[in-house]
Design a protein around this motif. Structure first.
Motif, short mmCIF file in Angstrom:
data_model
loop_
_atom_site.label_atom_id
_atom_site.label_comp_id
_atom_site.label_asym_id
_atom_site.label_seq_id
_atom_site.Cartn_x
_atom_site.Cartn_y
_atom_site.Cartn_z
N SER A 93 0.84 -1.19 0.00
CA SER A 93 0.00 0.00 0.00
C SER A 93 0.88 1.24 0.00
O SER A 93 2.08 1.18 0.27
CB SER A 93 -0.92 0.01 1.22
N THR A 94 0.26 2.39 -0.29
CA THR A 94 1.02 3.64 -0.28
C THR A 94 1.53 3.96 1.12
O THR A 94 2.55 4.64 1.27
CB THR A 94 0.15 4.80 -0.79
N ALA A 95 0.84 3.47 2.16
CA ALA A 95 1.31 3.71 3.53
C ALA A 95 2.67 3.08 3.76
O ALA A 95 3.50 3.62 4.49
CB ALA A 95 0.30 3.15 4.53
N PHE A 96 2.92 1.93 3.15
CA PHE A 96 4.19 1.24 3.31
C PHE A 96 5.25 1.80 2.35
O PHE A 96 6.42 1.92 2.71
CB PHE A 96 4.02 -0.25 3.06
N GLY A 114 8.51 9.22 2.73
CA GLY A 114 9.22 8.08 2.15
C GLY A 114 8.79 6.79 2.82
O GLY A 114 7.92 6.77 3.69
N ALA A 115 9.39 5.67 2.42
CA ALA A 115 9.08 4.39 3.03
C ALA A 115 9.47 4.41 4.50
O ALA A 115 10.53 4.92 4.85
CB ALA A 115 9.82 3.26 2.31
N PRO A 116 8.63 3.89 5.38
CA PRO A 116 8.92 3.93 6.82
C PRO A 116 10.21 3.22 7.17
O PRO A 116 10.49 2.13 6.66
CB PRO A 116 7.72 3.23 7.45
N PHE A 117 10.99 3.83 8.01
CA PHE A 117 12.21 3.20 8.52
C PHE A 117 11.82 1.98 9.35
O PHE A 117 10.85 2.01 10.10
CB PHE A 117 12.97 4.21 9.39
N PHE A 118 12.57 0.89 9.21
CA PHE A 118 12.25 -0.36 9.89
C PHE A 118 10.90 -0.92 9.48
O PHE A 118 10.23 -1.63 10.22
CB PHE A 118 12.32 -0.22 11.41
N HIS A 129 7.03 8.15 8.84
CA HIS A 129 7.74 8.47 7.61
C HIS A 129 8.86 9.50 7.82
O HIS A 129 8.75 10.39 8.67
CB HIS A 129 6.78 9.02 6.56
N ASP A 130 9.92 9.37 7.02
CA ASP A 130 10.87 10.45 6.81
C ASP A 130 10.37 11.25 5.60
O ASP A 130 9.45 10.81 4.90
CB ASP A 130 12.27 9.90 6.53
N PHE A 131 11.01 12.37 5.29
CA PHE A 131 10.47 13.23 4.24
C PHE A 131 11.57 13.84 3.37
O PHE A 131 12.63 14.21 3.86
CB PHE A 131 9.67 14.40 4.86
N LEU A 132 11.28 13.94 2.07
CA LEU A 132 12.00 14.85 1.20
C LEU A 132 11.19 16.13 1.17
O LEU A 132 9.95 16.11 1.27
CB LEU A 132 12.14 14.28 -0.22
N VAL A 133 11.87 17.24 1.01
CA VAL A 133 11.22 18.54 1.11
C VAL A 133 11.40 19.32 -0.19
O VAL A 133 12.51 19.39 -0.73
CB VAL A 133 11.80 19.35 2.28
N THR A 134 10.30 19.90 -0.69
CA THR A 134 10.38 20.79 -1.84
C THR A 134 9.80 22.14 -1.46
O THR A 134 8.93 22.23 -0.58
CB THR A 134 9.62 20.24 -3.07
N ALA A 135 10.28 23.18 -2.10
CA ALA A 135 9.78 24.53 -1.81
C ALA A 135 8.41 24.75 -2.43
O ALA A 135 7.61 25.54 -1.92
CB ALA A 135 10.77 25.57 -2.33
N ASP A 136 8.12 24.07 -3.52
CA ASP A 136 6.84 24.21 -4.21
C ASP A 136 6.19 22.84 -4.37
O ASP A 136 6.87 21.81 -4.35
CB ASP A 136 7.05 24.84 -5.59
N ARG A 137 4.90 22.84 -4.53
CA ARG A 137 4.21 21.59 -4.81
C ARG A 137 4.49 21.22 -6.26
O ARG A 137 4.33 22.04 -7.17
CB ARG A 137 2.70 21.71 -4.59
N VAL A 138 4.91 19.99 -6.50
CA VAL A 138 5.28 19.53 -7.84
C VAL A 138 4.47 18.29 -8.19
O VAL A 138 3.95 17.61 -7.31
CB VAL A 138 6.80 19.22 -7.92
N ASP A 139 4.36 18.04 -9.48
CA ASP A 139 3.65 16.84 -9.93
C ASP A 139 4.49 15.59 -9.70
O ASP A 139 3.97 14.52 -9.45
CB ASP A 139 3.29 16.95 -11.42
N ARG A 140 5.81 15.76 -9.79
CA ARG A 140 6.73 14.65 -9.63
C ARG A 140 7.98 15.15 -8.93
O ARG A 140 8.59 16.14 -9.37
CB ARG A 140 7.08 14.05 -11.01
#
Length: 214
Positions: A93-96, A114-118, A129-140
């Motif tokens: 699932s997207t949660a995993f 991102g994918a959950p640690f452990f 979750h950990d996260f990647l960060v963007t300054a703007d909302r992007v499609d990809r």
């Protein structure tokens, strides 16, 4: 466990042919239980000589095939692989995965999970979750759009704390050998919001100094 960067970066997006009027992918899976590893093409088949007693990669194996087709423009991709304990098909699932979940907007930034640690163990927590960060909302999420990263760790007493990195830099002192490198990094944030605010501040400084990432 895969690093958060692996959730978004390094993937190839399938592209429709120019002028495709109805761009839509049709995806199907097929499992073949007794596939031949080597068909010969006129030569003698290779003899399987693996010394491992519990070998599961002999000359015949289970294969999985993914067929991706656009009926409108005629583009087709066929992906094949061996189904074993390490590779093949998994239903999840997207949660995993992390990928597919909506970004979280914090401190004017967009946090992409991102994918959950452990793996499943961390899914039972309130912040898996950990996260990647963007300054703007992007499609990809692509490398050029990534402005920072927030990761979960443990403090001296075992409590959850957050680390943050900001401003991509090819020669940055943080993140060497871990994918993206960063000009700034800090540890010990008690909340995701605090980490995101710190990243926003570093981006603002970078913009003021003429870096222009944000």
């Amino acid at each position: 466990m895969k690093p958060t960067q692996d959730t978004y970066l390094g993937w190839e997006e399938l592209v429709h042919r120019r002028g495709c009027e109805q761009p839509r992918w049709e995806v199907d899976l097929r499992l073949t239980h007794d596939e031949s590893r080597y068909r010969g093409h006129g030569e003698e088949p290779l003899k399987h000589q693996c010394p491992e007693e519990r070998c599961d990669h002999g000359n015949r194996f289970a294969a999985i095939t993914v067929r991706i087709v656009c009926r409108s423009c005629g583009t087709a991709e066929v992906i094949t692989g061996e189904k074993n304990d390490d590779t093949g098909r998994s239903s999840t699932s997207t949660a995993f995965l992390g990928y597919g979940l909506p970004p979280r907007k914090v401190a004017g930034l967009f946090l992409w999970p991102g994918a959950p640690f452990f793996s499943y163990g961390r899914l039972t927590t309130t912040e898996p979750h950990d996260f990647l960060v963007t300054a703007d909302r992007v499609d990809r999420v692509e490398k050029k759009a990534v402005a920072g990263q927030i990761t979960q760790t443990r403090g001296k007493r075992g409590g959850v704390v957050w680390s943050a990195a900001a401003v991509q830099s090819e020669s940055g002192p943080y993140g060497a050998g871990m994918g993206l490198r960063w000009a700034h990094a800090e540890e010990g944030f008690k909340t995701i919001t605090a980490a995101a605010k710190w990243i926003a501040a570093r981006l603002a400084e970078h913009t003021t100094a003429g870096g222009g990432q944000r």
